[in-house]
Design an enzyme around this catalytic site. Structure first.
Site, short mmCIF file in Angstrom:
data_model
loop_
_atom_site.label_atom_id
_atom_site.label_comp_id
_atom_site.label_asym_id
_atom_site.label_seq_id
_atom_site.Cartn_x
_atom_site.Cartn_y
_atom_site.Cartn_z
N ASP A 229 38.78 36.51 54.67
CA ASP A 229 39.74 37.10 54.63
C ASP A 229 40.62 37.31 56.54
O ASP A 229 40.03 37.40 57.30
CB ASP A 229 38.41 39.03 54.72
CG ASP A 229 39.05 39.11 53.09
OD1 ASP A 229 39.73 39.03 52.52
OD2 ASP A 229 37.86 39.28 52.69
N TYR B 225 41.90 32.80 39.54
CA TYR B 225 42.28 32.99 40.52
C TYR B 225 42.81 31.90 41.26
O TYR B 225 42.56 31.03 41.71
CB TYR B 225 41.14 33.88 41.70
CG TYR B 225 42.01 34.09 42.28
CD1 TYR B 225 43.05 33.98 43.58
CD2 TYR B 225 41.56 36.28 42.93
CE1 TYR B 225 43.19 34.63 44.32
CE2 TYR B 225 42.06 36.75 43.82
CZ TYR B 225 43.44 36.10 45.34
OH TYR B 225 43.25 37.28 46.26
N GLU C 12 41.71 44.72 41.83
CA GLU C 12 41.15 44.30 42.61
C GLU C 12 40.53 45.12 43.71
O GLU C 12 40.76 45.09 44.12
CB GLU C 12 41.71 42.88 42.66
CG GLU C 12 40.91 41.52 43.73
CD GLU C 12 39.88 40.88 42.06
OE1 GLU C 12 40.49 41.40 41.11
OE2 GLU C 12 39.65 40.11 43.21
#
Lengths: 422, 266
Positions: B60, B175, B49
């Site tokens: 993030d 995911y 990834e």
């Protein structure tokens, strides 16, 4: 053909061809678009929070009790309606007439208080227990802090480290009212980084926390909420100028950073086609200098902070840092409705440099005894230019969106530097 | 059969699940990044990834933000990342490669151009962190045209409608977020309910892979026991890079040890 031209061409082509499947317009059936602009470009995890907010908002504005409470606070607590004042000395008798919508007199010192009161009531209605917000100049932070003090909600304000330094008095104001100010060091240390950090907080805390976004940018439903909770600026100004002059203004002018005070002024005039709507962006050190925040003039289509809009971005897609003498206009994105108004030709977007804004700041102080915020000084600078080119028959309405007390120390610092010849 | 399908089948035969490390492309620079990626594969990564650095990565946490900043300071661009990806693909023809990035990078490149380049360098899947399902048509249709598998995120405590849509839209793998918030190793992942796992099966979702808050081998084992087909670890990997910038050899050996331990737990 350069890579840049190819990209531009490709994006433009896909935007102009309604049959193309490569079109943002395909998703226009989703609510939250102004033409092609807007949308909800956020991590999946935030979608339920935004959809909950959207539903609560549309329900609330139809709820008589909610709106009555909102207006009671606006009037009794914040001091609405704000006056409309025609400048007496700023322009000569042979020039256009300038009318100031005095949002600087609103409690908190800027228009920001309007929509914050609306959103805090909304947060309470949704049962949220904590408020987070971002702030640039600190005006939205101050407004959020005062509303949270009033409503007894804990609040944390993300503020770029650079902005904390240039807006110290506002940091203290927020803290005095019980808010926790969190300086954001990463990135450019300005508004965009504060928004990033608030979004990160929200991704973990959305169940209990309302993110009280302070401008007309960002993901749906924020651009709509912010407009609806600021639109009394234009509604009042319209009635007031009619009463004072018997007609609508020729121009309605407001500064544009993210675009909240401008959309608040414009909203009620959009249907009045004879009123020219003008937003004024920060040209910083000049549009050619590369140091500016003129997103609508020089930005490109892109996606930032949840919205398909214009952004200051390099060709590879990295967001560029904006620049302005006024922290509140220092933002590399723009509310999506402004991009739409520009595209359909309903509003035009001009710009004023740091120096022009600083001159307007001083001139209004000297001639009228009103110290404007540096942000609002941009709108005023353009209005002054316009007044000079026009006759007393021309009515120019300017949104004086905030007062300049917060800027005094910073402007004095600039003067001292100038004296030293730096 | 797609690279993801082959890989998941191989893992099934070996009675393991996939371990998928995340690193930022060009962190700290192109050459070192290639060495790091080689190290990950040699140490047992089943798929990769890979992030393309972006100036404003809102999904993030601090560790991956810093990785993006390091890469950007060393003049990383999406174009250089594509160069690097081409090199990785040449070295490892079979390993599934997923990209993780932000929408403005795709948009500014021209959405068609972006996915064409992905296809050209042999990328298998693309996850755009700030494009949720309700805005995804525009991107996924172009991805499909170029045989790129769009990956979507299943948030914690999803509504049945979200779960259904994610199951339909996410290709290659699904995911599954281990927790709310942004990427980071400080707050550990929690297992989703049995009901969620069952619904994913019922809706025929692509293999469920867990990500966010995974930094320890025992979490990988727990994910396997819970029915996951893979686990992604990002910040824990990137932290090893961050702490090893002064001593590359030591960094690579630590990375290798970490990946080995995580894979061993599958």
């Amino acid at each position: 053909m350069s890579v840049t031209e190819q990209n531009e061409k490709q994006i433009t082509a896909s935007e102009q061809n309604p049959d193309s499947s490569n079109k943002i317009n395909d998703v226009q059936f989703n609510s939250g678009y102004f033409g092609d602009y807007g949308g909800m470009f956020v991590p999946e995890i935030l979608v339920p929070a935004l959809e909950q907010l959207e539903a609560a908002f549309y329900e609330a504005i139809e709820d008589h009790d909610f709106m009555a409470e909102f207006h009671r606070l606006l009037n009794d607590y914040a001091g609405r309606p704000t006056p409309l004042y025609e400048c007496r000395n700023l322009t000569s008798t042979s020039e256009g007439r300038i009318f100031l919508k005095r949002e600087d007199l609103l409690h908190g010192g800027a228009h920001k208080t309007n929509q914050v009161l609306g959103q805090v009531l909304l947060a309470k209605r949704m049962g949220k227990k904590r408020i987070i917000a971002e702030t640039g100049a600190g005006q939205h932070g101050v407004a959020t802090a005062l509303a949270c003090a009033l409503m007894d909600l804990p609040c944390e304000i993300y503020m770029g480290a650079k902005d904390c330094a240039r807006q110290q008095p506002n940091v203290y104001r927020m803290e005095l009212m019980g808010a926790k100010v969190i300086p954001v060091d990463n990135g450019s240390g300005t508004l965009k980084d504060a928004i990033n950090e608030a979004l990160r907080d929200w991704a973990a805390s959305y169940e209990e926390t309302h993110y009280l976004l302070g401008t007309a940018a960002g993901a749906h439903p924020f651009p709509t909420i912010v407009r609806e909770f600021h639109k009394m600026i234009g509604e009042e100004a319209k009635a007031q100028i009619k009463e004072q002059t018997g007609r609508l203004p020729d121009y309605a002018i407001a500064c544009v950073g993210g675009g909240s005070n401008a959309i608040g002024l414009f909203a009620d005039f959009i249907e009045e086609s004879e009123v020219k709507l003008v937003g004024v962006e920060p040209a910083g050190k000049g549009l050619e200098s590369g140091h500016h925040g003129a997103t609508l003039n020089l930005g490109k289509l892109g996606i930032l902070h949840g919205s398909h809009t214009k952004v200051m971005s390099d060709d590879e897609g990295q967001i560029e840092e904006s620049y302005s003498v006024s922290a509140g206009l220092d933002y590399p994105g723009i509310g999506p409705q402004h991009v739409y108004l520009q595209e359909i030709g309903r509003a035009t977007y001009e710009s004023a440099t740091d120096d022009e804004a600083l001159n307007a700041f001083k001139l209004l102080s000297q001639k009228e005894g009103i110290i404007p915020a540096l942000e609002s000084s941009h709108a005023l600078a353009y209005a002054l230019k316009l007044a000079k080119q026009s006759t007393p028959e021309t009515l120019i309405l300017v949104n004086l969106s905030g007062r300049g007390d917060k800027d005094l120390e910073y402007v004095r610092g600039l003067e001292k530097m100038k004296e030293k010849g730096e | 059969m797609s690279r993801y399908q082959s890989m998941f089948e191989r893992c099934k035969k070996e009675n393991t699940i996939a371990f998928i490390p995340f690193v930022m492309l060009c962190d700290p620079d192109l050459e070192t990044s290639l060495e790091i990626i080689k190290c990950l594969v040699e140490a047992g990564a089943d798929a990769l990834e890979l992030g393309i650095p972006f100036s404003d990565p809102v999904a993030d946490g601090p560790v991956i933000q810093q990785a993006a900043i390091r890469a950007l300071e060393n003049k990383a661009t999406p174009s250089r990342c594509f160069e690097l990806l081409a090199k990785v693909r040449l070295l490892y023809p079979e390993i599934p490669i997923g990209l993780l990035l932000y929408s403005n990078l795709v948009y500014r490149r021209g959405i068609d151009t972006f996915y064409e380049e992905c296809k050209k360098v042999g990328v298998d899947s693309v996850l755009i962190a700030d494009v949720p399902l309700r805005e995804t048509n525009f991107f996924d249709s172009v991805a499909a045209k170029n045989d790129i598998e769009p990956v979507h995120i299943l948030p914690p405590l999803p509504s049945e409608q979200t779960l259904m849509k994610v199951s339909q839209s996410s290709k290659g793998y699904t995911y599954v977020l281990g927790r709310a918030g942004v990427t980071g190793a400080d707050v550990a992942a929690k297992m989703p309910s049995e009901e969620t796992m069952q619904q994913l099966k019922d809706y025929n979702a692509a293999p469920a892979v867990m990500g966010f808050g995974i930094s320890k081998p025992e979490q990988v084992t727990a994910a396997k026991q819970h029915g996951f087909k893979g686990a992604i670890s990002g910040s824990a990997v990137v932290r090893i890079i961050e702490q090893g910038l002064d001593d590359k050899r030591k960094m690579l050996s630590e990375l290798s040890g970490f990946i080995g331990a995580m894979k061993a737990a599958t």
